[in-house]
Design an enzyme around this catalytic site. Structure first.
Site, PDB file in Angstrom:
ATOM      1  N   HIS A 125       9.031  65.862  22.767  1.00  0.00           N
ATOM      2  CA  HIS A 125       9.536  64.598  22.232  1.00  0.00           C
ATOM      3  C   HIS A 125      11.054  64.672  22.149  1.00  0.00           C
ATOM      4  CE1 HIS A 125      10.329  61.332  19.382  1.00  0.00           C
ATOM      5  NE2 HIS A 125       9.223  60.809  19.869  1.00  0.00           N
ATOM      6  N   ASP A 126      11.737  63.628  22.664  1.00  0.00           N
ATOM      7  CA  ASP A 126      13.195  63.696  22.774  1.00  0.00           C
ATOM      8  C   ASP A 126      13.873  63.886  21.414  1.00  0.00           C
ATOM      9  OD1 ASP A 126      12.461  61.146  22.013  1.00  0.00           O
ATOM     10  OD2 ASP A 126      13.788  60.105  23.391  1.00  0.00           O
ATOM     11  N   THR A 127      13.395  63.173  20.403  1.00  0.00           N
ATOM     12  CA  THR A 127      14.002  63.336  19.085  1.00  0.00           C
ATOM     13  C   THR A 127      13.674  64.708  18.507  1.00  0.00           C
ATOM     14  OG1 THR A 127      13.722  60.960  18.738  1.00  0.00           O
ATOM     15  CG2 THR A 127      14.314  62.272  16.815  1.00  0.00           C
ATOM     16  N   THR A 148      20.339  54.287  21.762  1.00  0.00           N
ATOM     17  CA  THR A 148      19.833  52.913  21.805  1.00  0.00           C
ATOM     18  C   THR A 148      19.062  52.624  20.521  1.00  0.00           C
ATOM     19  OG1 THR A 148      19.685  53.009  24.211  1.00  0.00           O
ATOM     20  CG2 THR A 148      18.430  51.281  23.111  1.00  0.00           C
ATOM     21  N   ASN A 185      12.346  55.129  12.223  1.00  0.00           N
ATOM     22  CA  ASN A 185      12.859  54.555  13.461  1.00  0.00           C
ATOM     23  C   ASN A 185      13.533  53.231  13.143  1.00  0.00           C
ATOM     24  OD1 ASN A 185      11.614  56.129  15.966  1.00  0.00           O
ATOM     25  ND2 ASN A 185      10.055  56.069  14.361  1.00  0.00           N
ATOM     26  N   GLY A 295      24.344  60.089  21.996  1.00  0.00           N
ATOM     27  CA  GLY A 295      25.413  59.318  22.614  1.00  0.00           C
ATOM     28  C   GLY A 295      26.168  58.413  21.675  1.00  0.00           C
TER      29      GLY A 295
END
Length: 376
Positions: A125-127, A148, A185, A295
Site C-alpha cells: 500500500h502506497d501510504t 492528490t 483520508n 509531493g
C-alpha cells in the site's frame, strides 16, 4: 447486510465507496458466478507479485485496506465473508510486510536475464510504504502523506476500534512491525491540480510554483471552503465550484486566480488543524511535530499555513517517501537492515527535512473557528 457499527468493529476501516468490500458485494449482487469461478482475490500490488513469483498471496498493509480484514485478529474477517456470502476459497494467505515470497519464476528470470532474484512483499500500500519511511523518532508525532489526497494520522501499537473513532471516520490500516496506521483520508492537492487543469484549457499555463506565488500575493484570510464537500471530489471546473461554495455560504467570492488558490490552501490548512485536533482528542496523544511527506511538501506556502494553523512544528520531507519505504522494506526483508528504527534513521541521514515553525498562530484561530462553522 451488516450494520455500519458491526462492520467497523470487525475491520476498523473508514467507510469509502472505493473499498474492496463494496466492489465484491456489487459483483456478488450482479454476477455471483464470477466470484465463484475465481481462484484468488488479489489487489494490484499482490497481482504483480504473483506474475513474478507464481505465488498468490496478499501483503498485510494492502489486505487491511479492503474492509474485509480484521486488524485485531490479523486475519480475514470470517464474519464479513459469511454475512456477505463471499466464496471463502478466493481469500489467499496474508503475509506480513517485509516478507520474502519466492524466487522470480524461472521463465521470467530467463527472459529478464536475472539470477538469484527474489520477489518481496514490502508495503504494497502506497501510504503504508510512505509512513514506514517517515524520519521520525519518539512518540509525540503525527504524519501527513501529502499528494492528490491527504492522509493524516498517527502510528499506534494496536488498532483503535472504538465508537469515537467510527464517529470521527478514522481508519485502522496495518503498518510495519504490526503497528496500526490510525488515519483519516481527506482531500489534498487535488483542489489545486484541478484549478490548474481548468485554467490550462483556456490558455493560462501555470506551473505549480507560479500558482503558489500568486496565492502568496493574494489577500490573506478571505473566504473558506470545506474541502471535503462532495462537489470537490469530482473533476471539472474547480474554480467555479470554489466560487459557488463561497457564494452559497454568504462569503466574499474569490475572483482572481491567486485568491482562488489561496482560498484552497488556507482551507486545507484549516482542515489539517481540525483533523489533527480530533486525532489528539480521540487517541489521547499529545502531538508536537507533524511529519509531512510526499509531493505536497514542495508547496512551502501550504507548509507554513499548516504550521500556523496547527500551532506545531512541521517537518517536511522526503518527497519520494513511498518509493523509499518500498525499497527499504525490501532491504529489511532481505536482512540488509535489521529493524524499523534503523530504516527510519537511514531516511533521516540520507534526505533533507525542512522545518516550518508557527509564526502567525493568533491570526489563524478565529479563521479556524469560521472554518468549523462553515463545515457544520
Amino acid at each position: 447486510v451488516m450494520s455500519k457499527e458491526d462492520i467497523y468493529k470487525e475491520t476498523g476501516i473508514q467507510f469509502m465507496t472505493l473499498n474492496t468490500l463494496y466492489q465484491l458485494h456489487a459483483h456478488n449482487s450482479s454476477d455471483p458466478a464470477l466470484l465463484k469461478s475465481a481462484d484468488k482475490l488479489l489487489c494490484m500490488g499482490d497481482f504483480l507479485n504473483f506474475l513474478f513469483s507464481g505465488k498468490a498471496v496478499m501483503e498485510e498493509s494492502l489486505a487491511s485496506t479492503t474492509q474485509i480484514y480484521n486488524p485485531k485478529k490479523r486475519a480475514w474477517s470470517k464474519k464479513i465473508i459469511s454475512k456477505f456470502k463471499f466464496p471463502k476459497h478466493i481469500f489467499p494467505d496474508v503475509l506480513p510486510s517485509a516478507t520474502r515470497i519466492a524466487p522470480v519464476q524461472p521463465q521470467v528470470a530467463h527472459e529478464l536475464g536475472l539470477t538469484n532474484c527474489e520477489v518481496v512483499a514490502s508495503c504494497s500500500h502506497d501510504t503504508g510504504a510512505a509512513i514506514a519511511a517517515v524520519p521520525a523518532t519518539g512518540k509525540n508525532w503525527a504524519y501527513l502523506s501529502s499528494g492528490t489526497w491527504s492522509l493524516m494520522g498517527v502510528e499506534l501499537t494496536k488498532p483503535f476500534v472504538k465508537d469515537s473513532a467510527l464517529a470521527a471516520e478514522f481508519t485502522n490500516e496495518q503498518g510495519i512491525d504490526g503497528t496500526t496506521r490510525f488515519l483519516k483520508n481527506i482531500i489534498g492537492m487535488w483542489l489545486v491540480q484541478e484549478c490548474r487543469r481548468t485554467w490550462e484549457k483556456v490558455g493560462h499555463h501555470y506551473d505549480y510554483s507560479m500558482l503558489t506565488h500568486i496565492a502568496s500575493e493574494a489577500k490573506p484570510f478571505g473566504s473558506l471552503i470545506n474541502p471535503n464537500d462532495t462537489r470537490f471530489l469530482k473533476p471539472g471546473d474547480m474554480p467555479s465550484k470554489i466560487q459557488g461554495f463561497c457564494r452559497e455560504k454568504g462569503q466574499a467570492v474569490p475572483e482572481t486566480h491567486g485568491e482562488i488558490i489561496r482560498c484552497a490552501l488556507e482551507s486545507l490548512a484549516c482542515l489539517y488543524s481540525v483533523t489533527l485536533e480530533k486525532i489528539s482528542e480521540v487517541t489521547g496523544k499529545k502531538i508536537k511535530t507533524l511529519h509531512v511527506v510526499g509531493g505536497g511538501i514542495k508547496n512551502e506556502l501550504l507548509q507554513q499555513f499548516t504550521a500556523d494553523a496547527c500551532g506545531i512544528t512541521i517537518a517536511a520531507g522526503p518527497v519520494e517517501a513511498t518509493a523509499l519505504g518500498n525499497i527499504l522494506m525490501q532491504s529489511l526483508a532481505m536482512g540488509d537492515i535489521h529493524n524499523h528504527e534503523e530504516l527510519r534513521k537511514i531516511v533521516s541521514d540520507s534526505f533533507p527535512v525542512k522545518y516550518f515553525e508557527p509564526v502567525n498562530q493568533i491570526s489563524w484561530k478565529p479563521f479556524i473557528e469560521r472554518f468549523r462553522a462553515i463545515c457544520g
